[in-house]
Design an enzyme around this catalytic site. Sequence first.
Site: not given
Length: 155
Positions: A54, A56, A84, A87
Amino acid sequence: MSERDQAHMQLALEQARLAFDEGEVPVGAVIVLDDRVIAAGRNGKERLRDPTAHAEVLALRQAAERLGRWRLSGCSLLVTLEPCVMCMGAAVSARIERLVFGCADPKAGAARSLYRLGEDVRLNHRFAVEGGLLADEAAELLRAFFRRKRTESVL
């Protein structure tokens, strides 16, 4: 949120646009320390064949490498979409000081929508969370991506 936050979120949006062009869900992130961007990331799950890639997480990894430490004290994470659970967990573990996100994620958001992990007193670290910065731009990029995906699946 400051004008500097807006400028930094524009950089995160640039990362999201790169992800869009690569066929990834268009989410971008930047890490800021002392008003300087020290890391940037964009979704890379497809490109890297990695479920943890992801925006992040990739930005946090890059910031830790650049600083030579895993504790990112004093750093702000700016991301185009509300993070999410994974993260947010990474942000807690990295000891960031502040999170700023663009649009909310009502189905998976763990900063405000479903959970408030950055503020959870049961965890070993907490940080400031602010949402809604350039949310319309971030949301429109996501809508355009999924419109394109639906069109491609029909063809």
